[in-house]
Scaffold this motif. Structure first.
Motif, PDB file in Angstrom:
ATOM      1  N   ASP A 107      18.607 -15.484  14.423  1.00 21.45           N
ATOM      2  CA  ASP A 107      18.179 -15.939  13.010  1.00 21.45           C
ATOM      3  C   ASP A 107      19.676 -16.021  12.315  1.00 21.45           C
ATOM      4  O   ASP A 107      20.044 -14.986  11.940  1.00 21.45           O
ATOM      5  CB  ASP A 107      17.269 -14.934  12.485  1.00 21.45           C
ATOM      6  N   PRO A 108      20.257 -17.312  12.142  1.00 24.37           N
ATOM      7  CA  PRO A 108      21.195 -17.201  11.127  1.00 24.37           C
ATOM      8  C   PRO A 108      20.893 -17.387   9.810  1.00 24.37           C
ATOM      9  O   PRO A 108      21.829 -17.569   9.007  1.00 24.37           O
ATOM     10  CB  PRO A 108      21.842 -18.612  11.686  1.00 24.37           C
ATOM     11  N   GLU A 109      19.767 -17.403   9.484  1.00 29.84           N
ATOM     12  CA  GLU A 109      19.336 -17.362   7.999  1.00 29.84           C
ATOM     13  C   GLU A 109      20.146 -16.356   6.987  1.00 29.84           C
ATOM     14  O   GLU A 109      20.524 -16.856   5.781  1.00 29.84           O
ATOM     15  CB  GLU A 109      17.931 -17.213   7.622  1.00 29.84           C
ATOM     16  N   PRO A 110      20.434 -15.047   7.502  1.00 31.33           N
ATOM     17  CA  PRO A 110      21.302 -14.150   6.916  1.00 31.33           C
ATOM     18  C   PRO A 110      22.535 -14.747   6.443  1.00 31.33           C
ATOM     19  O   PRO A 110      23.254 -14.386   5.440  1.00 31.33           O
ATOM     20  CB  PRO A 110      21.236 -12.662   7.590  1.00 31.33           C
ATOM     21  N   LEU A 111      23.080 -15.353   7.336  1.00 32.31           N
ATOM     22  CA  LEU A 111      24.351 -15.890   6.927  1.00 32.31           C
ATOM     23  C   LEU A 111      24.491 -16.810   5.637  1.00 32.31           C
ATOM     24  O   LEU A 111      25.457 -16.903   4.858  1.00 32.31           O
ATOM     25  CB  LEU A 111      24.985 -16.651   8.301  1.00 32.31           C
ATOM     26  N   VAL A 112      23.265 -17.672   5.869  1.00 26.31           N
ATOM     27  CA  VAL A 112      23.230 -18.411   4.515  1.00 26.31           C
ATOM     28  C   VAL A 112      23.168 -17.650   3.487  1.00 26.31           C
ATOM     29  O   VAL A 112      23.524 -17.941   2.354  1.00 26.31           O
ATOM     30  CB  VAL A 112      21.909 -19.429   4.774  1.00 26.31           C
ATOM     31  N   GLU A 113      22.165 -16.596   3.258  1.00 26.73           N
ATOM     32  CA  GLU A 113      21.805 -15.709   2.124  1.00 26.73           C
ATOM     33  C   GLU A 113      23.275 -15.219   1.713  1.00 26.73           C
ATOM     34  O   GLU A 113      23.591 -14.973   0.536  1.00 26.73           O
ATOM     35  CB  GLU A 113      20.725 -14.587   2.811  1.00 26.73           C
ATOM     36  N   GLN A 114      24.271 -14.602   2.793  1.00 25.51           N
ATOM     37  CA  GLN A 114      25.219 -14.136   2.418  1.00 25.51           C
ATOM     38  C   GLN A 114      26.375 -15.134   1.868  1.00 25.51           C
ATOM     39  O   GLN A 114      27.531 -14.806   1.495  1.00 25.51           O
ATOM     40  CB  GLN A 114      26.040 -13.424   3.471  1.00 25.51           C
ATOM     41  N   GLY A 115      26.115 -16.349   2.037  1.00 25.10           N
ATOM     42  CA  GLY A 115      27.103 -17.531   1.594  1.00 25.10           C
ATOM     43  C   GLY A 115      28.221 -17.815   2.425  1.00 25.10           C
ATOM     44  O   GLY A 115      29.039 -18.748   2.273  1.00 25.10           O
ATOM     45  N   GLU A 116      28.084 -17.276   4.051  1.00 25.36           N
ATOM     46  CA  GLU A 116      28.816 -17.642   4.823  1.00 25.36           C
ATOM     47  C   GLU A 116      28.670 -18.878   5.480  1.00 25.36           C
ATOM     48  O   GLU A 116      29.350 -19.678   6.250  1.00 25.36           O
ATOM     49  CB  GLU A 116      28.915 -16.321   5.956  1.00 25.36           C
ATOM     50  N   VAL A 117      27.588 -19.300   5.375  1.00 30.28           N
ATOM     51  CA  VAL A 117      26.847 -20.672   5.955  1.00 30.28           C
ATOM     52  C   VAL A 117      26.359 -21.573   5.030  1.00 30.28           C
ATOM     53  O   VAL A 117      25.671 -20.788   4.083  1.00 30.28           O
ATOM     54  CB  VAL A 117      26.072 -20.482   7.395  1.00 30.28           C
ATOM     55  N   ASP A 118      26.568 -22.734   4.953  1.00 32.31           N
ATOM     56  CA  ASP A 118      25.782 -23.660   4.019  1.00 32.31           C
ATOM     57  C   ASP A 118      24.626 -24.011   4.439  1.00 32.31           C
ATOM     58  O   ASP A 118      23.402 -24.462   3.521  1.00 32.31           O
ATOM     59  CB  ASP A 118      26.859 -24.950   3.702  1.00 32.31           C
ATOM     60  N   LEU A 119      24.467 -24.678   5.821  1.00 29.81           N
ATOM     61  CA  LEU A 119      23.030 -24.959   6.230  1.00 29.81           C
ATOM     62  C   LEU A 119      22.918 -24.460   7.581  1.00 29.81           C
ATOM     63  O   LEU A 119      23.696 -24.506   8.530  1.00 29.81           O
ATOM     64  CB  LEU A 119      23.135 -26.413   6.094  1.00 29.81           C
ATOM     65  N   ALA A 120      21.641 -23.716   7.850  1.00 26.91           N
ATOM     66  CA  ALA A 120      21.472 -23.455   9.156  1.00 26.91           C
ATOM     67  C   ALA A 120      20.057 -24.113   9.714  1.00 26.91           C
ATOM     68  O   ALA A 120      19.023 -24.139   8.643  1.00 26.91           O
ATOM     69  CB  ALA A 120      21.194 -21.861   9.351  1.00 26.91           C
ATOM     70  N   VAL A 121      20.015 -24.539  10.618  1.00 29.53           N
ATOM     71  CA  VAL A 121      18.654 -25.224  11.322  1.00 29.53           C
ATOM     72  C   VAL A 121      17.912 -23.979  11.822  1.00 29.53           C
ATOM     73  O   VAL A 121      18.580 -23.232  13.019  1.00 29.53           O
ATOM     74  CB  VAL A 121      18.989 -26.197  12.291  1.00 29.53           C
ATOM     75  N   VAL A 122      16.948 -23.775  11.702  1.00 30.77           N
ATOM     76  CA  VAL A 122      16.045 -22.607  12.049  1.00 30.77           C
ATOM     77  C   VAL A 122      14.522 -23.030  12.479  1.00 30.77           C
ATOM     78  O   VAL A 122      14.036 -24.140  12.140  1.00 30.77           O
ATOM     79  CB  VAL A 122      16.013 -21.308  10.964  1.00 30.77           C
ATOM     80  N   VAL A 123      13.931 -22.163  13.392  1.00 28.55           N
ATOM     81  CA  VAL A 123      12.739 -22.593  13.673  1.00 28.55           C
ATOM     82  C   VAL A 123      11.721 -21.563  12.838  1.00 28.55           C
ATOM     83  O   VAL A 123      12.019 -20.260  12.994  1.00 28.55           O
ATOM     84  CB  VAL A 123      12.189 -22.300  15.203  1.00 28.55           C
ATOM     85  N   ARG A 124      10.778 -21.802  12.141  1.00 31.99           N
ATOM     86  CA  ARG A 124       9.865 -21.026  11.310  1.00 31.99           C
ATOM     87  C   ARG A 124       8.393 -21.179  11.550  1.00 31.99           C
ATOM     88  O   ARG A 124       7.872 -22.547  11.706  1.00 31.99           O
ATOM     89  CB  ARG A 124      10.018 -20.940   9.863  1.00 31.99           C
ATOM     90  N   HIS A 125       7.350 -20.297  11.326  1.00 31.75           N
ATOM     91  CA  HIS A 125       6.001 -20.609  11.247  1.00 31.75           C
ATOM     92  C   HIS A 125       5.777 -21.417  10.070  1.00 31.75           C
ATOM     93  O   HIS A 125       6.730 -21.269   8.803  1.00 31.75           O
ATOM     94  CB  HIS A 125       5.195 -19.470  10.872  1.00 31.75           C
ATOM     95  N   PRO A 126       5.065 -22.503  10.021  1.00 32.15           N
ATOM     96  CA  PRO A 126       4.582 -23.143   8.742  1.00 32.15           C
ATOM     97  C   PRO A 126       4.121 -22.195   7.583  1.00 32.15           C
ATOM     98  O   PRO A 126       3.404 -21.346   7.733  1.00 32.15           O
ATOM     99  CB  PRO A 126       3.424 -24.105   9.236  1.00 32.15           C
TER     100      PRO A 126
END
Length: 293
Positions: free
Chosen positions: A132-151
């Protein structure tokens, strides 16, 4: 600490050689200009101007501060230009994280489109080594991450999830399998088959397990591969059947047949995770629009 605005007033006085002329240039009264210079002299602890006839000229300290004020003004102007370029999407850098199956299918054309629109922006796409790369987005290390989530899944604080597309899983069968003669396969028909697992534990496996449960069985996984090419090779060799998402089947093994699944059709939902408010960046907005398209 020296006041930058007062240094600019001093610079105007030195440039014009007159308090009155500097006041006219700055839109101040002569007394206001004199007060600003006097306050700056108090801050500096030394005289900055001396009278010459009806005009003024800088002391050694005045020349020193005037030179620094010119350098600072240039740096401020350069900073303002750089900020304007960044706001307009002419410069900058975007860090992107993605998972393997969307690289050649969704991401590659989106990157090409975004780079054509913003050639001065460096876009840095990297295959994510995290579940799950979403924490990197939250921390500002990544601008956009493509992820799979439940609707309808909730995002982390400060992160927005933008739905990109649904990606249905399809049945992958050996070419000689009896079900390969059908155009559509009921998921329950695969209940008695040995299975090749194509997904690691996590959000991409969950739709498969949930769909099989809805069809009344738990898949009997006899072999596991965490990449789709190897999973297809296992199926072609007759080890079992598998479910692989449509985006993961851009390169098909010649020894497999791919059929649509129904009752139910397992589907993963793909999102882009971005920081809230970050879509004011033109290049990031262009990349997201390209991914949606």
């Amino acid at each position: 600490m020296l006041d930058m605005r007062r240094m600019q007033v001093l610079r105007a006085v030195v440039s014009s050689g007159s308090v009155t002329a500097a006041a006219a240039h700055l839109g101040f009264t002569p007394s206001a200009v004199s007060q600003q210079v006097a306050a700056l002299e108090k801050e500096a602890g030394i005289a900055l101007l001396e009278r010459v006839g009806r005009g003024v000229r800088p002391t050694a300290a005045g020349r020193l501060l005037t030179g620094h004020a010119a350098v600072i003004s240039q740096h401020v102007a350069e900073a303002e230009t750089a900020l304007a370029d960044l706001r307009a999407g002419r410069t900058g850098r975007l860090a992107v994280r993605y998972f393997a199956s969307i690289g050649p299918t969704m991401l590659a054309p989106a990157l090409a489109r975004a780079r054509r629109a913003h050639p001065g922006v460096a876009i840095d796409p990297k295959l994510s080594d995290l579940e799950d790369p979403e924490p990197l987005v939250e921390q500002g290390e990544v601008d956009l991450a493509v992820v799979v989530r439940h609707p309808g899944a909730e995002s982390r604080p400060g992160v927005s999830l933008v739905r990109l597309r649904e990606d249905a899983y399809q049945a992958v069968l050996p070419t000689g399998h009896p079900l390969a003669a059908r155009r559509v396969v009921d998921l329950a028909d695969l209940a008695v088959e040995p299975w090749v697992g194509s997904e690691p534990p996590g959000p991409c496996r969950e739709p498969i397990i949930a769909a099989c449960a809805a069809a009344g069985f738990t898949p009997d996984i006899v072999a596991t591969s965490e990449d789709y090419a190897t999973a297809q090779g296992f199926v072609a060799a007759g080890l079992g059947v598998s479910l692989i998402p449509r985006l993961g089947l851009c390169a098909r093994h010649p020894g497999v047949a791919v059929r649509r699944v129904r009752r139910p059709e397992p589907t993963r939902t793909i999102y882009a995770a971005v920081r809230e408010g970050s879509l004011t960046q033109p290049a990031l907005r262009a990349l997201l629009e390209a991914l949606v398209a």
